[in-house]
Design an enzyme around this catalytic site. Structure first.
Site, PDB file in Angstrom:
ATOM      1  CG  HIS A   1      44.158   9.903  22.535  1.00  0.00           C
ATOM      2  ND1 HIS A   1      43.320  10.371  21.548  1.00  0.00           N
ATOM      3  CD2 HIS A   1      43.617  10.271  23.703  1.00  0.00           C
ATOM      4  CE1 HIS A   1      42.302  11.015  22.122  1.00  0.00           C
ATOM      5  NE2 HIS A   1      42.461  10.967  23.426  1.00  0.00           N
TER       6      HIS A   1
ATOM      7  CG  MET B   1      38.595  19.353  26.883  1.00  0.00           C
ATOM      8  SD  MET B   1      39.682  18.694  28.144  1.00  0.00           S
ATOM      9  CE  MET B   1      38.580  18.642  29.564  1.00  0.00           C
ATOM     10  CB  SER B   2      39.115  16.775  20.877  1.00  0.00           C
ATOM     11  OG  SER B   2      37.991  15.915  20.936  1.00  0.00           O
TER      12      SER B   2
ATOM     13  CG  ASN C   1      31.977  13.434  31.839  1.00  0.00           C
ATOM     14  OD1 ASN C   1      32.451  13.119  30.747  1.00  0.00           O
ATOM     15  ND2 ASN C   1      32.000  14.660  32.304  1.00  0.00           N
TER      16      ASN C   1
ATOM     17  CG  HIS D   1      43.444  16.654  23.033  1.00  0.00           C
ATOM     18  ND1 HIS D   1      44.145  15.484  23.220  1.00  0.00           N
ATOM     19  CD2 HIS D   1      42.153  16.300  22.845  1.00  0.00           C
ATOM     20  CE1 HIS D   1      43.308  14.454  23.148  1.00  0.00           C
ATOM     21  NE2 HIS D   1      42.097  14.919  22.915  1.00  0.00           N
TER      22      HIS D   1
ATOM     23  CB  SER E   1      39.204   9.785  25.167  1.00  0.00           C
ATOM     24  OG  SER E   1      40.099  10.831  25.245  1.00  0.00           O
TER      25      SER E   1
ATOM     26  CB  ALA F   1      35.172  11.034  25.423  1.00  0.00           C
TER      27      ALA F   1
ATOM     28  CG  HIS G   1      41.617  10.840  30.885  1.00  0.00           C
ATOM     29  ND1 HIS G   1      40.934  11.354  29.790  1.00  0.00           N
ATOM     30  CD2 HIS G   1      42.512   9.956  30.368  1.00  0.00           C
ATOM     31  CE1 HIS G   1      41.406  10.804  28.682  1.00  0.00           C
ATOM     32  NE2 HIS G   1      42.358   9.953  28.996  1.00  0.00           N
TER      33      HIS G   1
ATOM     34  CE1 TYR H   1      44.784  17.227  27.201  1.00  0.00           C
ATOM     35  CE2 TYR H   1      42.735  17.812  26.115  1.00  0.00           C
ATOM     36  CZ  TYR H   1      43.592  16.857  26.614  1.00  0.00           C
ATOM     37  OH  TYR H   1      43.278  15.533  26.511  1.00  0.00           O
ATOM     38  CD  GLU H   2      47.888  15.749  23.893  1.00  0.00           C
ATOM     39  OE1 GLU H   2      48.852  14.998  23.773  1.00  0.00           O
ATOM     40  OE2 GLU H   2      46.866  15.664  23.167  1.00  0.00           O
TER      41      GLU H   2
HETATM   42  N1  HPA Z   1      34.182  18.260  29.553  1.00  0.00           N
HETATM   43  C1  HPA Z   1      35.015  18.473  28.519  1.00  0.00           C
HETATM   44  N2  HPA Z   1      35.501  17.497  27.771  1.00  0.00           N
HETATM   45  C2  HPA Z   1      35.121  16.235  28.044  1.00  0.00           C
HETATM   46  C3  HPA Z   1      34.242  15.939  29.099  1.00  0.00           C
HETATM   47  C4  HPA Z   1      33.755  17.025  29.895  1.00  0.00           C
HETATM   48  O1  HPA Z   1      32.982  16.854  30.856  1.00  0.00           O
HETATM   49  N3  HPA Z   1      34.059  14.591  29.116  1.00  0.00           N
HETATM   50  C5  HPA Z   1      34.801  14.088  28.095  1.00  0.00           C
HETATM   51  N4  HPA Z   1      35.436  15.076  27.434  1.00  0.00           N
END
Ligand code: HPA
Length: 276
Positions: free
Chosen positions: A65, A209-210, A233, A87, A34, A117, A245, A89-90
């Site tokens: 992406h 998440m990846s 973050n 991902h 990302s 990320a 996001h 989750y998609e």
């Molecule tokens: N949690 C999960 N996946 C992420 C985060 C997060 O805080 N930031 C970027 N990808």
């Protein structure tokens, strides 16, 4: 999103499509997460192919992406850059999520650099680059299920020589980095404060998440792996306003230059980083 066709045949279809259009076979693969796609945009590029053109390749649906494969020799070794990933989750299966890794391996890639990320689970500031030293697969699924090589060693999945090399390059380039454990969760929800606290107690310093499914497949195929996570973050933190996001993307985009400098320093020296 299950395919009726056997996964191995879909990998083969992608390979059969790519071989005639790639002027050279890549030995290094890079997956850009990302907001980290700019590294793929710098010239010269030998070939650029949209995932949509590649049979069997999943389509990216998440902002940040681009969904294309870029072949370049800009940093020395012939490198296939995957600008964007899909991902779990998609709605994709982990077989689909990791299919591009199988394709890269079939093309001749022996080294994979994964980037993502990630949210911090400790005091790491947004913008920090974390060298992934180990992972916790908490997705609740595994890409090797039913794939024929279930019992794969995962100790030292992240090559110790590559970690040391990345640290040397970072020091030379004055880019602050630190090592840490990446937890992979399913998403697409970000963590609650309680979940973030749990992940920290489990021993992770960052969460994403990846990435982890791709690393599992890469190791099953014998690839050497370097993993770079950009902290975007604080996981589980209550924000004054929800940014989600967009915040992740903004920080990753600002840090993409550091990832580029690290990659430019590391890639020419990967082949020499032998041993372990
Ligand atoms: N949690 C999960 N996946 C992420 C985060 C997060 O805080 N930031 C970027 N990808």
């Amino acid at each position: 999103m299950t395919d009726d066709v056997a996964p191995s045949s879909l990998v083969q279809q992608a390979v059969d499509y790519l071989i005639p259009i790639l002027p050279k076979r890549p030995t290094v693969g890079i997956i850009l997460g990302s907001g980290l796609g700019t590294f793929a945009e710098r010239p010269p590029r030998l070939t650029t192919v949209s995932y949509e053109q590649i049979p069997g390749f999943p389509r990216c649906s998440v902002e940040g992406h681009a969904g294309r494969l870029v072949l370049t020799e800009r940093c020395g070794p012939c490198t296939a850059i995957l600008q964007g990933r899909v991902h779990r989750y998609e709605g994709y299966s982990l077989e689909e999520v990791t299919r591009p890794v199988r394709v890269l391996a079939a093309l001749g890639v022996t080294t994979l650099v994964v980037t993502c990320a990630a949210g911090a689970l400790d005091e790491m500031e947004p913008g920090t680059v974390m060298l992934i030293e180990d992972h916790l697969n908490l997705i609740g699924d595994n890409p090797l299920i039913g794939a024929g090589y279930e019992f794969t060693e995962m100790a030292q999945a992240y090559d110790p020589m590559f970690l040391a090399l990345a640290e040397r390059v970072a020091k030379e380039a004055n880019i602050p980095v630190r090592r840490g454990v990446l937890a992979a969760v399913l998403g697409p929800t970000y963590e609650t404060a309680a979940e973030a606290a749990m992940l920290a107690r489990l021993g992770a310093q960052a969460v994403s998440m990846s990435t982890v499914p791709e690393v599992i497949v890469a190791r099953a195929l014998g690839l050497r792996v370097l993993g770079l996570a950009v902290i975007t973050n604080q996981s589980g933190a209550r924000l004054s306003e929800p940014k989600g996001h967009a915040e992740v993307m903004a920080v990753a985009e600002r840090r993409a230059a550091s990832i580029g400098v690290l990659l430019e320093g590391v890639l020419p020296r990967l082949a020499a980083a032998k041993g372990a």
